[in-house]
Structures are given as structure tokens and as C-alpha cells.
Design a protein around this motif. Structure first.
Motif, PDB file in Angstrom:
ATOM      1  N   ALA A   1       3.547   5.526   9.209  1.00  0.00           N
ATOM      2  CA  ALA A   1       3.805   5.332  10.640  1.00  0.00           C
ATOM      3  C   ALA A   1       2.699   4.466  11.219  1.00  0.00           C
ATOM      4  CB  ALA A   1       3.861   6.675  11.354  1.00  0.00           C
ATOM      5  N   VAL A   2       3.065   3.299  11.750  1.00  0.00           N
ATOM      6  CA  VAL A   2       2.070   2.394  12.302  1.00  0.00           C
ATOM      7  C   VAL A   2       1.728   2.832  13.725  1.00  0.00           C
ATOM      8  CG1 VAL A   2       3.860   0.766  13.076  1.00  0.00           C
ATOM      9  CG2 VAL A   2       1.501  -0.021  12.819  1.00  0.00           C
TER      10      VAL A   2
ATOM     11  N   ALA B   1       2.952  -8.397   8.246  1.00  0.00           N
ATOM     12  CA  ALA B   1       1.489  -8.359   8.173  1.00  0.00           C
ATOM     13  C   ALA B   1       0.961  -6.974   7.815  1.00  0.00           C
ATOM     14  CB  ALA B   1       0.894  -8.808   9.497  1.00  0.00           C
ATOM     15  N   LEU B   2       1.819  -5.957   7.851  1.00  0.00           N
ATOM     16  CA  LEU B   2       1.364  -4.608   7.544  1.00  0.00           C
ATOM     17  C   LEU B   2       1.015  -4.487   6.061  1.00  0.00           C
ATOM     18  CD1 LEU B   2       3.864  -2.437   9.623  1.00  0.00           C
ATOM     19  CD2 LEU B   2       1.475  -2.922  10.140  1.00  0.00           C
TER      20      LEU B   2
ATOM     21  N   LEU C   1       5.303   4.013  15.377  1.00  0.00           N
ATOM     22  CA  LEU C   1       6.600   3.534  14.897  1.00  0.00           C
ATOM     23  C   LEU C   1       6.703   3.883  13.422  1.00  0.00           C
ATOM     24  CD1 LEU C   1       9.233   1.890  15.351  1.00  0.00           C
ATOM     25  CD2 LEU C   1       7.926  -0.159  14.691  1.00  0.00           C
ATOM     26  N   ASP C   2       7.713   4.695  13.080  1.00  0.00           N
ATOM     27  CA  ASP C   2       7.915   5.051  11.675  1.00  0.00           C
ATOM     28  C   ASP C   2       8.427   3.836  10.909  1.00  0.00           C
ATOM     29  OD1 ASP C   2       7.349   7.977  11.496  1.00  0.00           O
ATOM     30  OD2 ASP C   2       8.892   8.059  13.065  1.00  0.00           O
TER      31      ASP C   2
ATOM     32  N   ALA D   1       9.629  -2.778   8.160  1.00  0.00           N
ATOM     33  CA  ALA D   1       8.565  -3.466   7.424  1.00  0.00           C
ATOM     34  C   ALA D   1       8.878  -4.943   7.237  1.00  0.00           C
ATOM     35  CB  ALA D   1       8.355  -2.791   6.075  1.00  0.00           C
ATOM     36  N   ALA D   2      10.166  -5.279   7.098  1.00  0.00           N
ATOM     37  CA  ALA D   2      10.543  -6.684   6.933  1.00  0.00           C
ATOM     38  C   ALA D   2      10.257  -7.489   8.196  1.00  0.00           C
ATOM     39  CB  ALA D   2      12.017  -6.777   6.564  1.00  0.00           C
TER      40      ALA D   2
END
Length: 406
Positions: free
Chosen positions: A336-337, A329-330, A317-318, A324-325
Motif C-alpha cells: 500500500a503506497v 516509478a514505485l 492506495l492499495d 502498479a502499471a
């Protein structure tokens, strides 16, 4: 002086301060009455200038009315909605004037429609319907990849109602939402391909396809609202997208965007219904330019299959500010996660884990402007590249030998 300012024959001349109508001509027995000559105004003279100006004004009104009438007839003929028909009107002398009323819009639609087809993609559970365009007398048809992927059976329905089975030659999803089909190459109408690079904002275009999967051969009209729009489609950023306000709906996917010459200049692909802020959006649709469509299609045809593309064999997921909001926790808001890893795949072999954030592939940073697939597209299957990860705030470097996209 002209006739309008002279006295009748047989009368003494005047000083120019009194005006009298011309005497009626004397007819000989058995002679027919000649038509009266039109008055020809002369330059205004002292004492009689007002009458010359009056005659000039009346003459101007008459001429204006005649010209206006002819112009009105021309405009009416230009918007007649009967294709191929003709209308006639009378000129000032009563001579019929034939006016061609076939407009550029109807000509473009008539030219392109036979080459636009209905594409039916059937599985055991569902039937997906889209549109396609015949680009070659050899039976090649371009459409959107999302219309035909994962299908069990493909069928193409032509403008005359005839049907033919089709085979999927290849696609370039997700890098490009473009696929090529092939049908029996007999008696096909082939679209003329135009150059999308020659389009201009404000230019009139027509979208031809099968909205809702049932309204075959629908034609909608709009303009080129914008060129070279940047849009992320299926995880890939494209910077050459055509924006149009021509009405496009589900079922138009893979159809034709044509110019007034009836040339294929784009492939309708997606619609914007809602803004990021939740506002309703109307009249904003996007098409892949014909230059890219034909470039990808020719590669698929030449290779008789999908274009060779690299893969990390993982789902991702880009990230952007909005994503990100939702995932506080990232450790970072860019990159890209990794969501899932293919067991035994190249990413797993390189030690990449779910939850890692890919920050860089080779020399290319992965961020909001360059999604992961754009970074991967710069490399070839089998190539070994350095991948930089953020794992819970710790920066890790690894090497991955890229697989070939399946």
C-alpha cells in the motif's frame, strides 16, 4: 360385458362381431327422461376391439381436456397481479372453485415494505437520499454509512408518508459500510430478520428501496446469483458478499434484500456497471449479508457509537497490477503506497513518509489479497505494531502505536 358392448334389450345376443347402439328406454306416461348412462368400455373382443379402443381414446381426450382446463385455471390464478384478490372457475360438475391468487412475491413485499424507509441526509450544499430498514421497536434503523456520513441533518420518511428526525448513533466505515440511526420509537413496523447463511443460489429475492431517491418503496425481483463473493469495498476485502440480479440503482443503498418469507437477508450496497476491461455489465449487484449487518449494528447500539478501530493516520492506495502499471516509478507492485500523512499523527511520529510502500503490518503481509485495512483490522487502537516499509527499494522496519479511528 359393459353396456357399450351389449345389444339392446329384447334382441337376441350377438356373437360379438356386430355392434348395435343400445335401444332407447321406454318411458311411462308423465315420466321425465332419465339422463343417459356414460358408456363404460369393456376389454376389446375379437371383431369389436377397434371400437373399444376408439371409445377409450375419446374418453382419454375428454378427461385430458377437463384436467388441462383446471390446470390452466390454476396457472392463471397463480400469476394474477391483483394482491389479495381471488378468482373463481367452474369444476367439471359446474361447482365454483375459489382460488387464492396472492403470490409469495406480493406477500413478501407486503410484509417487508412498511419497515423500509427513505433516508434523507442533508448538508448545506446537497441532499443525499438512500434507504434504510427498521430493525428494532426501539427505533433503530440500519443503512449504508456512505448515505449518512458528513451530514448536517437526518430525516426518515416512512411508508405512510410520515416523517421523523433521526440521529446517527454510529457507523463502521470504512471497515463496514454500515450505520445505525435512531428515531422516536412510536408505532414502528419492524422487519423480520432472516439468516443470510441459509440462502441458496437460485433462490428468489426482492430488493426494496428508493431508487433514484424518488421512487419510494420500489420492489424489484431477482435471484441469488452467488454467495460468498469476494469484493473489495472502500478498501476492505469482504468474502461474504451476496450477488443478485435484482435491479438495484442509486437510492437503493441501505435498503432491504428479502426472501420469500419477507425476511431481511441482506443490504443492497453496490452495483457493478463496468468490468475491469471496460465492458458493460448488467444484472450484477451486491448486498451485505444480514448476519454481518446485524452483528455490526448490535455492536454500534451496545456501544452507543462507532466501533473502536485502529488507524495509522494516513491516506493510502492499495497496489495491484493495474495500479502498479500506472505508477511505474514505485519500487514494488504489492503493498500500500502512502499518499499523505497526518501531521503529528502516529505514522509521522514513526518516521513513515509519503511515497513509502507499506509491505507488512505485524505478522500480516499487505498484498492484493489482503489490503492494508484488513491487516489493520486484526489489531486494536493503542497497540504497538511493527510496520515494514519499502522506501525506494530499501526495506525499513518501524514501530507504530496505533491510533483510534476518528
Amino acid at each position: 360385458m359393459g353396456r357399450g358392448m351389449s345389444t339392446g334389450p329384447g334382441e337376441p345376443g350377438t356373437t360379438g362381431t356386430v355392434w348395435r347402439p343400445p335401444a332407447e328406454p321406454v318411458l311411462q306416461p308423465g315420466a321425465s327422461e332419465p339422463p343417459p348412462d356414460p358408456p363404460a368400455p369393456s376389454p376389446p373382443t375379437k371383431g369389436g376391439g377397434w371400437s373399444g379402443a376408439l371409445l377409450l381414446g375419446i374418453g382419454g381426450l375428454v378427461v385430458g381436456a377437463v384436467i388441462g382446463g383446471i390446470a390452466g385455471a390454476l396457472v392463471a390464478a397463480g400469476i394474477d397481479d391483483e394482491p389479495g384478490g381471488a378468482d373463481s372457475t367452474a369444476s367439471a360438475t359446474g361447482t365454483p372453485v375459489e382460488l387464492e391468487v396472492t403470490t409469495a412475491l406480493t406477500s413478501a413485499a407486503r410484509k417487508a415494505l412498511p419497515a423500509v424507509v427513505r433516508v434523507e441526509s442533508a448538508t448545506r450544499r446537497s441532499l443525499d437520499v438512500g434507504s434504510g430498514v427498521v430493525i428494532s421497536a426501539e427505533g433503530y434503523i440500519v443503512t449504508n454509512a456512505h448515505v449518512v456520513m458528513g451530514t448536517d441533518q437526518l430525516k426518515v420518511v416512512f411508508a405512510d408518508g410520515s416523517e421523523r428526525p433521526a440521529v446517527l448513533i454510529g457507523h463502521d466505515y470504512p471497515f463496514n459500510d454500515i450505520a445505525v440511526l435512531q428515531v422516536a420509537p412510536v408505532g414502528l413496523s419492524v422487519i423480520e430478520v432472516g439468516d443470510s447463511a441459509e440462502l441458496e443460489p437460485g433462490e428468489t429475492v426482492l430488493a426494496i428501496g428508493n431508487p433514484l431517491g424518488e421512487l419510494y418503496g420500489s420492489v424489484t425481483v431477482g435471484v441469488v446469483s452467488g454467495l460468498n463473493r469476494s469484493r473489495v469495498l472502500d478498501g476492505v476485502r469482504h468474502d461474504d458478499i451476496i450477488q443478485t440480479d435484482a435491479a438495484i440503482n442509486s437510492g437503493n443503498s441501505g435498503g432491504a434484500l428479502v426472501n420469500l418469507a419477507g425476511q431481511f437477508v441482506g443490504m443492497p450496497t453496490t452495483i457493478l456497471r463496468q468490468s475491469n476491461g471496460g465492458q458493460t455489465v448488467e444484472g450484477v449487484a451486491f448486498a451485505i449479508p444480514s448476519r454481518r449487518v446485524m452483528e455490526i449494528a448490535n455492536q454500534i447500539i451496545a456501544g452507543r457509537g462507532p466501533i473502536s478501530r485502529p488507524s495509522l493516520q494516513l491516506d493510502h492506495l492499495d497496489l495491484n497490477d493495474e495500479v502498479a502499471a500506472r505508477l511505474p516509478a514505485l519500487p514494488t507492485s504489492t503493498g500500500a503506497v502512502v499518499l499523505t500523512i497526518v501531521q503529528g499523527g502516529v505514522a509521522a511520529q514513526a518516521g513513515i513518509r509519503a511515497g513509502d510502500v507499506i509491505m507488512r503490518v505485524g505478522d500480516t503481509a499487505v498484498d492484493a489479497q489482503t489490503p492494508l485495512l484488513n491487516a489493520l483490522a486484526k489489531h486494536q487502537p493503542g497497540e504497538t505494531v511493527k510496520v515494514v516499509l519499502n522506501r525506494n527499494g530499501r526495506i525499513i522496519e518501524t514501530e507504530v502505536r496505533l491510533a483510534k479511528r476518528s
